[in-house]
Design a protein around this motif. Structure first.
Motif, PDB file in Angstrom:
ATOM      1  N   LEU A  42       0.829  -1.203   0.000  1.00 38.31           N
ATOM      2  CA  LEU A  42       0.000   0.000   0.000  1.00 38.31           C
ATOM      3  C   LEU A  42       0.868   1.259   0.000  1.00 38.31           C
ATOM      4  CD1 LEU A  42      -2.852   1.298   0.231  1.00 38.31           C
ATOM      5  CD2 LEU A  42      -2.580   1.149   2.708  1.00 38.31           C
ATOM      6  N   ARG A  43       1.898   1.262   0.830  1.00 38.70           N
ATOM      7  CA  ARG A  43       2.805   2.413   0.917  1.00 38.70           C
ATOM      8  C   ARG A  43       3.516   2.635  -0.422  1.00 38.70           C
ATOM      9  NH1 ARG A  43       7.844   2.688   1.344  1.00 38.70           N
ATOM     10  NH2 ARG A  43       8.162   0.523   1.966  1.00 38.70           N
ATOM     11  N   HIS A  45       2.456   1.684  -3.421  1.00 32.21           N
ATOM     12  CA  HIS A  45       1.440   2.191  -4.360  1.00 32.21           C
ATOM     13  C   HIS A  45       1.259   3.698  -4.180  1.00 32.21           C
ATOM     14  CE1 HIS A  45       0.166  -1.791  -5.556  1.00 32.21           C
ATOM     15  NE2 HIS A  45      -0.827  -1.300  -6.267  1.00 32.21           N
ATOM     16  N   GLN A  46       1.100   4.129  -2.933  1.00 31.93           N
ATOM     17  CA  GLN A  46       0.865   5.551  -2.657  1.00 31.93           C
ATOM     18  C   GLN A  46       2.052   6.408  -3.082  1.00 31.93           C
ATOM     19  OE1 GLN A  46      -0.128   5.197   1.516  1.00 31.93           O
ATOM     20  NE2 GLN A  46      -2.329   5.097   1.097  1.00 31.93           N
ATOM     21  N   ASN A  47       3.267   5.924  -2.837  1.00 32.03           N
ATOM     22  CA  ASN A  47       4.465   6.670  -3.244  1.00 32.03           C
ATOM     23  C   ASN A  47       4.532   6.835  -4.760  1.00 32.03           C
ATOM     24  OD1 ASN A  47       5.252   6.960  -0.595  1.00 32.03           O
ATOM     25  ND2 ASN A  47       6.771   5.313  -0.648  1.00 32.03           N
ATOM     26  N   GLN A  49       1.974   6.661  -6.868  1.00 32.01           N
ATOM     27  CA  GLN A  49       0.860   7.514  -7.285  1.00 32.01           C
ATOM     28  C   GLN A  49       1.159   8.996  -7.018  1.00 32.01           C
ATOM     29  OE1 GLN A  49      -1.964   5.336  -4.908  1.00 32.01           O
ATOM     30  NE2 GLN A  49      -2.886   4.330  -6.676  1.00 32.01           N
ATOM     31  N   GLN A  50       1.780   9.281  -5.872  1.00 34.11           N
ATOM     32  CA  GLN A  50       2.099  10.674  -5.532  1.00 34.11           C
ATOM     33  C   GLN A  50       3.192  11.258  -6.436  1.00 34.11           C
ATOM     34  OE1 GLN A  50       2.823  10.303  -1.320  1.00 34.11           O
ATOM     35  NE2 GLN A  50       0.637  10.041  -0.884  1.00 34.11           N
ATOM     36  N   ALA A  58      -5.787   8.952  -8.948  1.00 40.21           N
ATOM     37  CA  ALA A  58      -5.485   7.700  -8.251  1.00 40.21           C
ATOM     38  C   ALA A  58      -6.718   7.115  -7.576  1.00 40.21           C
ATOM     39  CB  ALA A  58      -4.388   7.941  -7.214  1.00 40.21           C
ATOM     40  N   GLU A  59      -6.744   5.773  -7.508  1.00 38.47           N
ATOM     41  CA  GLU A  59      -7.787   5.046  -6.768  1.00 38.47           C
ATOM     42  C   GLU A  59      -9.201   5.435  -7.217  1.00 38.47           C
ATOM     43  OE1 GLU A  59      -6.978   2.526  -4.776  1.00 38.47           O
ATOM     44  OE2 GLU A  59      -4.855   2.972  -5.093  1.00 38.47           O
ATOM     45  N   ARG A  78     -11.126  -0.759  -7.886  1.00 35.59           N
ATOM     46  CA  ARG A  78     -10.486   0.554  -7.916  1.00 35.59           C
ATOM     47  C   ARG A  78      -9.311   0.522  -8.890  1.00 35.59           C
ATOM     48  NH1 ARG A  78     -12.879   3.046  -3.876  1.00 35.59           N
ATOM     49  NH2 ARG A  78     -11.697   4.937  -3.503  1.00 35.59           N
ATOM     50  N   ASP A  80      -5.895   1.742 -10.100  1.00 33.92           N
ATOM     51  CA  ASP A  80      -4.762   2.366  -9.407  1.00 33.92           C
ATOM     52  C   ASP A  80      -4.521   3.783  -9.897  1.00 33.92           C
ATOM     53  OD1 ASP A  80      -4.225   0.247  -7.697  1.00 33.92           O
ATOM     54  OD2 ASP A  80      -2.767  -0.672  -9.053  1.00 33.92           O
TER      55      ASP A  80
END
Length: 194
Positions: A42-43, A45-47, A49-50, A58-59, A78, A80
């Protein structure tokens, strides 16, 4: 008549589960990295995406409903990421992996591609797109390396792919619903002696 309406069931399934159910048969090289390290994945993915451009979405939740005689099937999930300003629109699926990126270069994963193609179909249908691009981005968890793979799709080709997956799933689902209906009907007819 009314009984038929009552017996109609609603089933919900995630895109990833639909694809895994239909395509994973006999796959012995299944990778457990995503499920064994969900917080790390998850972390990551978020990195990723940011770090994408500002217009990146995103999402994004998507859903598609299919009606048959016996059931309503709701397929959702969802995405990505979406690059909405590219021509055509680009749908991205991000995967964390313990395998080498060269492995993914030479071994196309039908489950991963199936997932991003289903998202692309649902998104293209909802937005009346004639074509759409897909991208699978792999992040190697031990090295931090990333590699992306692209495919271009015609909406009609995606529709056929999606309908084929769904029809295979529905064969199983409708058998289960039929069995449940017969069981419930038999239970209703039981007379208890007390």
């Amino acid at each position: 008549h009314d009984d038929e309406e009552i017996l109609k069931k609603t089933l919900k399934i995630a895109v990833r589960d639909l694809v895994a159910y239909v395509l994973r048969s006999g796959d012995l090289s299944f990778e457990f990295s995503a499920s064994t390290r969900p917080l790390e994945a998850l972390r990551i993915h978020q990195n990723i995406q940011q770090a994408r451009p500002q217009n990146y979405q995103a999402e994004i939740a998507v859903s598609h409903q299919i009606e048959t005689e016996r059931l309503t099937l709701i397929i959702g999930g969802r995405i990505d990421g979406i690059f909405p300003d590219t021509q055509p629109v680009l749908i991205e699926e991000i995967k964390t992996s313990t395998l080498s990126l060269d492995h993914h270069e030479h071994n196309e994963n039908p489950v991963h591609w199936g997932q991003v193609k289903c998202y692309a179909y649902i998104f293209a249908k909802a937005h009346h797109l004639a074509e759409i691009d897909t991208r699978l981005t792999y992040y190697q968890v031990d090295t931090g390396e990333m590699r992306s793979f692209h495919q271009h799709h015609d909406a009609q080709e995606l529709a056929l792919y999606f309908q084929d997956l769904v029809s295979k799933y529905l064969k199983w689902a409708e058998t289960i619903v039929e069995w449940e209906n017969r069981r419930d009907d038999a239970i209703r007819r039981l007379e208890f002696p007390f």
